[in-house]
Write a protein that holds these residues in place. Structure first.
Motif, short mmCIF file in Angstrom:
data_model
loop_
_atom_site.label_atom_id
_atom_site.label_comp_id
_atom_site.label_asym_id
_atom_site.label_seq_id
_atom_site.Cartn_x
_atom_site.Cartn_y
_atom_site.Cartn_z
N ARG A 54 6.70 4.62 12.44
CA ARG A 54 5.64 3.92 11.73
C ARG A 54 5.89 2.43 11.83
O ARG A 54 6.98 1.96 11.48
N PRO A 55 4.89 1.65 12.26
CA PRO A 55 5.06 0.20 12.24
C PRO A 55 5.24 -0.26 10.80
O PRO A 55 4.58 0.24 9.89
N LEU A 56 6.14 -1.21 10.58
CA LEU A 56 6.35 -1.77 9.25
C LEU A 56 6.20 -3.29 9.33
O LEU A 56 6.99 -3.95 9.99
N GLY A 76 5.85 -3.89 4.72
CA GLY A 76 6.29 -2.67 4.05
C GLY A 76 5.79 -2.54 2.62
O GLY A 76 6.15 -1.59 1.92
N THR A 77 4.92 -3.45 2.19
CA THR A 77 4.50 -3.44 0.78
C THR A 77 3.51 -2.32 0.48
O THR A 77 3.26 -2.01 -0.68
N ASP A 78 2.94 -1.73 1.52
CA ASP A 78 2.09 -0.56 1.34
C ASP A 78 2.85 0.68 1.79
O ASP A 78 2.92 1.68 1.09
N LEU A 79 3.47 0.57 2.98
CA LEU A 79 4.15 1.72 3.58
C LEU A 79 5.29 2.23 2.70
O LEU A 79 5.38 3.44 2.43
N LEU A 80 6.16 1.34 2.23
CA LEU A 80 7.36 1.83 1.52
C LEU A 80 7.01 2.47 0.17
O LEU A 80 7.55 3.53 -0.14
N ALA A 119 3.90 -9.39 2.75
CA ALA A 119 2.82 -8.63 3.39
C ALA A 119 2.27 -9.35 4.61
O ALA A 119 2.16 -10.56 4.63
N THR A 120 1.89 -8.57 5.63
CA THR A 120 1.33 -9.15 6.84
C THR A 120 -0.18 -8.90 6.92
O THR A 120 -0.72 -7.98 6.28
N LEU A 121 -0.82 -9.70 7.76
CA LEU A 121 -2.25 -9.54 7.98
C LEU A 121 -2.52 -8.17 8.61
O LEU A 121 -3.44 -7.45 8.20
C1 LIG Z 1 1.47 -3.97 -6.73
C2 LIG Z 1 0.67 -4.06 -5.46
C3 LIG Z 1 -0.54 -4.72 -5.47
C4 LIG Z 1 -1.32 -4.81 -4.33
N1 LIG Z 1 -2.51 -5.48 -4.39
C5 LIG Z 1 -3.27 -5.60 -3.27
C6 LIG Z 1 -4.50 -6.31 -3.31
O1 LIG Z 1 -4.88 -6.87 -4.34
N2 LIG Z 1 -5.25 -6.38 -2.18
C7 LIG Z 1 -4.85 -5.79 -1.02
O2 LIG Z 1 -5.56 -5.91 -0.02
N3 LIG Z 1 -3.68 -5.11 -0.94
C8 LIG Z 1 -2.88 -5.01 -2.03
N4 LIG Z 1 -1.68 -4.33 -1.97
C9 LIG Z 1 -1.33 -3.58 -0.75
C10 LIG Z 1 -0.44 -4.32 0.24
O3 LIG Z 1 0.56 -5.05 -0.41
C11 LIG Z 1 -1.23 -5.28 1.10
O4 LIG Z 1 -2.40 -4.67 1.57
C12 LIG Z 1 -0.44 -5.81 2.28
O5 LIG Z 1 -1.21 -6.76 2.97
C13 LIG Z 1 0.02 -4.77 3.26
O6 LIG Z 1 0.66 -5.46 4.31
P1 LIG Z 1 2.14 -5.05 4.78
O7 LIG Z 1 2.47 -5.91 5.94
O8 LIG Z 1 3.08 -5.05 3.68
O9 LIG Z 1 1.82 -3.57 5.27
P2 LIG Z 1 2.84 -2.41 5.62
O10 LIG Z 1 3.22 -1.70 4.38
O11 LIG Z 1 3.93 -2.91 6.48
O12 LIG Z 1 1.88 -1.50 6.49
C14 LIG Z 1 0.69 -0.91 5.97
C15 LIG Z 1 0.16 0.07 7.02
O13 LIG Z 1 -0.24 -0.61 8.19
C16 LIG Z 1 0.51 -0.18 9.32
N5 LIG Z 1 0.77 -1.39 10.09
C17 LIG Z 1 1.37 -2.54 9.67
N6 LIG Z 1 1.34 -3.46 10.65
C18 LIG Z 1 0.72 -2.89 11.71
C19 LIG Z 1 0.38 -3.33 13.02
N7 LIG Z 1 0.67 -4.58 13.44
N8 LIG Z 1 -0.25 -2.48 13.84
C20 LIG Z 1 -0.56 -1.22 13.44
N9 LIG Z 1 -0.28 -0.75 12.21
C21 LIG Z 1 0.35 -1.57 11.36
C22 LIG Z 1 1.74 0.48 8.75
O14 LIG Z 1 2.27 1.46 9.62
C23 LIG Z 1 1.20 1.09 7.48
O15 LIG Z 1 0.55 2.29 7.75
C24 LIG Z 1 -0.86 -4.23 -3.11
C25 LIG Z 1 0.37 -3.58 -3.09
C26 LIG Z 1 1.14 -3.49 -4.24
C27 LIG Z 1 2.47 -2.79 -4.18
#
Ligand SMILES: Cc1cc2nc3c(=O)[nH]c(=O)nc-3n(C[C@H](O)[C@H](O)[C@H](O)COP(=O)(O)OP(=O)(O)OC[C@H]3O[C@@H](n4cnc5c(N)ncnc54)[C@H](O)[C@@H]3O)c2cc1C
Ligand code: SF4
Ligand code: FES
Ligand code: FES
Lengths: 187, 334
Positions: B30-32, B35-39, B111-113
């Motif tokens: 799984r791409p991470l 990780g704020t959603d995945l973990l 978190a990433t875009l």
């Molecule tokens: C308390 C809390 C509040 C939150 N509030 C919000 C909010 O208000 N609005 C909101 O939009 N989100 C919210 N989130 C969700 C999350 O934090 C964000 O959406 C964040 O942007 C996810 O990005 P990430 O890089 O951490 O994703 P990750 O957890 O790393 O990945 C999310 C998913 O995308 C996949 N992925 C990641 N990068 C890629 C890539 N380059 N190519 C293909 N797949 C990929 C992963 O495999 C996974 O399935 C919240 C989370 C928490 C814990």
């Protein structure tokens, strides 16, 4: 106090060595690949200041600074900290002296049960860092609230916390101004 | 304590290595991003993975740059970077706003875009602990046969809660996707709106071997205004209960078209075309009619927390306020 993870051969390759700096000191720590940074800090390094609250990103009790930025260590993999700098609440005070934030939190009753406090302190420390770097620092209530927007407190109602951060921030500004005015002091 | 189950970690620093790992792992990786959603989802037993592929070190996923008439944003930029970047604030202010309203300061630092666009869908059943979910049995998304949000429903209607997706769709953004095939890197580009499917169990149309590399958004000209608005119970931390973006295309002082993008309804954002409003003046009655359009065409479900009927009543209010904020002085004068 390392936690006893079963080290059977089938899982041995799932143990990795993480090299990182914690509070200015270099470490090479063996940790299972699925461990979080919070678990590494608490169970491998014995730094139990950072708290395991919700353990899923909601509360901010586990906040540490990772390369200077507030980060939730409960949803950061230990291996993501490879080669990076971590600061925890244990590193805030210097030489046994509390950090101005810690002193203000204590004096103003900004901690009740104290569970949120380490996270509050780390988010506030970053806010003070930014303030100290600003060309003309101004302390604003709304900036303090925004900086602490990822830290929950069940006890205080936040008022005392904001007051403590404000007081420490005012000290930071005074120091910055004194520095800017040079050794002769303000006219 | 929520412990993670055992998995491997790979930390490539080149895109080709990341894509090869994905291709080799036979769907176990799984791409991470942050990780704020995945973990959290893995901790709750909602997602399983054999290997976390850390994208942080992959240089090709970073950077924000002007490429001709477009702004290109790497999928690996953090939301804090997107929100603070001068070029984004200048060229795509609604995206900067959306990014700045996600979650909390700590999460925006992590978190990433890419992760925000590929965010898993959420509902009040699936985002509970495994223990909690056992009481009701599985659902369409978790080894079961019924939906607990729409009893008797045939499809999963969990919501995409991404804040940046509606904003980027309003900017007509496209996403760059790459995979490793036939001993080489294959790329394709699709409009962001088409990345999403209406099935909440697989709402992101990516193969398990594909990575989102970047986002390309045409920089709007002076005749285009785009805005984003979010409503959540608390100003910080909370997921959106309403997340809307509005694109207004103008012909002089009058509307010529555009689109309204409504998020958090179901697994994909709803895009409503505004051609029918061509010729309208930027006045309060136009803003009200846009709100009415949203009310008529969108039906918030009890998928995310909060009362669905209230969300439905609230949606036109948010849309009207968003429209008025884009009308600016023109609405105030009329
Ligand atoms: C308390 C809390 C509040 C939150 N509030 C919000 C909010 O208000 N609005 C909101 O939009 N989100 C919210 N989130 C969700 C999350 O934090 C964000 O959406 C964040 O942007 C996810 O990005 P990430 O890089 O951490 O994703 P990750 O957890 O790393 O990945 C999310 C998913 O995308 C996949 N992925 C990641 N990068 C890629 C890539 N380059 N190519 C293909 N797949 C990929 C992963 O495999 C996974 O399935 C919240 C989370 C928490 C814990
Ligand atoms: S909306 Fe989807 S995830 Fe939620 S209960 Fe229904 S099928 Fe399961
Ligand atoms: S313990 Fe990390 S956010 Fe709650
Ligand atoms: S002092 Fe108890 S949670 Fe903040």
């Amino acid at each position: 106090m390392p936690i006893a993870e079963p080290l059977d051969p089938a899982r041995a390759r799932r143990i990795a060595v993480v090299r990182l700096h914690v509070n200015g000191q270099a470490y090479a720590v063996a940790a299972p690949t699925h461990w979080t940074l919070l678990e590494l800090l608490r169970y491998q390094l014995g730094l139990v200041g950072s708290k395991q609250g919700c353990d899923k990103g909601d509360c901010g009790a586990c906040t540490v600074l990772l390369d200077g930025l507030p980060t939730l260590s409960c949803i950061t993999l230990a291996l993501s900290a490879e080669g990076r700098h971590v600061e925890t609440v244990e590193g805030l005070g210097v030489g046994g002296e509390p950090h101005p934030l810690q002193r203000q939190f204590a004096e103003r009753g900004a901690a009740q049960c104290g569970f949120c406090t380490p996270g509050m302190l780390m988010s506030s420390a970053h806010y003070l860092d930014e303030l100290g770097r600003a060309a003309s620092p101004v302390v604003r209530q709304q900036d303090i609230a925004a900086a602490l927007g990822g830290n929950l407190c069940r006890c205080t109602g936040y008022t005392k916390i904001f007051e403590a951060v404000q007081a420490a921030a005012d000290e930071t500004c005074d120091r910055a101004r004194a520095l800017a005015d040079g050794p002769g002091g303000a006219a | 304590m929520l412990r993670l189950p055992v998995f491997d970690v790979a930390a490539p620093d080149k895109l080709t290595d990341a894509l090869r790992s994905l291709a080799d792992s036979q769907a176990g990786a799984r791409p991470l991003g942050g990780g704020t959603d995945l973990l959290p989802n893995v901790k709750l037993g909602q997602t399983r993975m054999a290997m976390a592929l850390l994208l942080r070190g992959v240089g090709e996923l970073r950077g924000i740059e002007r490429r001709g008439d477009n702004l290109w944003l790497g999928a690996g930029n953090t939301l804090a970077q997107v929100a603070q970047d001068e070029q984004v604030r200048d060229a795509l202010p609604a995206l900067a706003h959306a990014a700045s309203r996600v979650a909390s300061p700590q999460i925006r630092n992590m978190a990433t875009l890419g992760g925000n666009l590929c965010l898993d869908t959420r509902c009040r059943y699936i985002n509970q602990s495994e223990f909690w979910r056992q009481a009701l049995g599985g659902c369409l998304k978790s080894h079961g046969s019924e939906c607990h949000v729409v009893p008797g429903g045939q499809g999963c209607v969990a919501a995409l809660s991404s804040d940046t997706a509606p904003a980027l769709i309003a900017y007509d953004a496209t996403v760059e996707i790459a995979s490793w095939r036939d001993e080489g890197v294959q790329t394709r580009e699709v409009p962001l709106a088409e990345l999403y499917d209406s099935d909440g169990t697989r709402h992101v149309r990516l193969e398990s071997t594909e990575l989102l590399v970047g986002v390309r958004a045409p920089v709007p000209g002076l005749n285009v205004r785009v805005g984003h608005r979010k409503w959540a119970v608390r100003k910080s931390i909370d997921f959106p209960l309403i997340s809307v973006a509005l694109r207004l295309e103008l012909d002089g002082a009058l509307a010529a078209g555009g689109k309204l993008v409504v998020g958090v309804l179901g697994p994909r954002p709803r895009v409503l075309d505004l051609k029918a409003f061509a010729g309208r003046a930027l006045a309060p009655d136009f803003a009200r009619d846009l709100g009415q359009l949203a009310f008529d065409r969108c039906r918030p479900l009890p998928n995310v927390p909060y009362d669905a009927e209230y969300r439905r009543e609230r949606l036109p209010v948010e849309v009207r306020r968003l429209a008025l904020s884009l009308f600016g002085d023109q609405a105030a004068q009329s």
